[in-house]
Design an enzyme around this catalytic site. Structure first.
Site, PDB file in Angstrom:
ATOM      1  N   SER A 101       0.843  -1.189   0.000  1.00  0.00           N
ATOM      2  CA  SER A 101       0.000   0.000   0.000  1.00  0.00           C
ATOM      3  C   SER A 101       0.889   1.255   0.000  1.00  0.00           C
ATOM      4  CB  SER A 101      -0.946  -0.061   1.203  1.00  0.00           C
ATOM      5  OG  SER A 101      -2.006   0.834   1.081  1.00  0.00           O
ATOM      6  N   HIS A 240      -7.653  -6.118   1.786  1.00  0.00           N
ATOM      7  CA  HIS A 240      -6.513  -5.217   1.671  1.00  0.00           C
ATOM      8  C   HIS A 240      -5.295  -5.742   2.439  1.00  0.00           C
ATOM      9  CE1 HIS A 240      -4.674  -1.410   0.629  1.00  0.00           C
ATOM     10  NE2 HIS A 240      -4.327  -1.216   1.902  1.00  0.00           N
TER      11      HIS A 240
END
Length: 265
Positions: A101, A240
């Protein structure tokens, strides 16, 4: 001379967490953490890898042992600090980067700087849960007004994304610091600008992109335009924070090891 060495050592210990030191390793894998996080989970990857790879994680200011330091004011500050501390080691032996990320962008920014200023680059760049920085998908995070977001909104987003143990969010001080850290990391991300120059390809290393099957769709193809090396894409089960699942951690460790070993060190 001793003072210089001591200063360098303390700088290294401050910025780089490496609980499983392997001075005889053939390659270093340097990990860059996600928004709002510290080094603990990625630094622990060291125990998943063989003795040929030493794993470390970058420790950003404003968290963990650097809690009392001011947060980085922009991406350039992070790039300059990481480079100054790691440069000697990176010139010594091959290295690879892994970022998840926010960490995908910090690792890419450091790789760009190393290539442009020192002619150095990782033998492999592993990115995770991140849009290619030259894609339209990267624009919303860069233009999001982080200061207009209420604490409750950020907290809801953290809970939606996962990755934060619920018990931490029950502690008011920890919760406030997590929200602050998220804001500061997003502010840093918004200072990072990358525009690919026409007909210029910045990197030559291989790039592998990972993402979770239940995460938002990421624009990944653009990563292939950023290197003359090979690019590959893998989707693993989960959201995620798919990489926190033990089975996915094992897959990542094995795959990253295979890529590094195939680099012909």
């Amino acid at each position: 001379m001793m003072c210089c060495f001591l200063g360098f050592f303390l700088g290294m210990e401050k910025v780089v967490a490496c609980p499983y030191k392997r001075p005889n390793a053939l390659c270093r894998l340097i990990c860059f953490p996600w928004t709002g996080s510290g080094t603990s989970r990625l630094a622990e990857w060291g125990k998943l890898f063989s003795s040929s790879i030493e794993v470390s994680s970058i420790m950003l200011p404003g968290r963990e042992s650097r809690l009392k330091e001011p947060f980085a004011k922009d991406m350039t500050s992070i790039v300059n600090e990481v480079t100054s501390v790691l440069l000697e080691d990176l010139q010594e032996k091959p290295f690879a980067f892994f970022g998840h990320s926010f960490g995908s962008y910090t690792s890419f920014a450091v790789a760009l700087h190393l290539k442009e200023k020192y002619g150095l680059e990782p033998i492999h760049l592993f990115v995770s849960a991140a849009h290619a920085p030259n894609s339209e998908g990267f624009l919303p995070p860069k233009t999001m007004s982080i200061y207009d977001k209420k604490d409750e909104d950020i907290l809801a987003l953290l809970q939606f994304l996962g990755g934060t143990p619920p018990e931490l969010l029950q502690n008011e001080d920890i919760k406030k610091h997590l929200i602050l850290t998220f804001r500061e990391d997003m502010r840093v991300l918004q200072t990072f600008s990358f525009e690919k120059v026409e007909r210029s390809i910045p990197l030559s290393c291989d790039i592998t992109s990972f993402n979770g099957s239940e995460d938002i769709p990421f624009e990944l193809e653009g990563w292939g335009n950023l290197t003359t090396g090979d690019t590959s894409f893998y989707e693993l089960p989960g959201g995620h924070f798919y990489l926190l699942e033990p089975s996915n951690e094992i897959f990542l460790a094995k795959h990253i090891t295979r890529c590094i070993e195939n680099a012909g060190l």
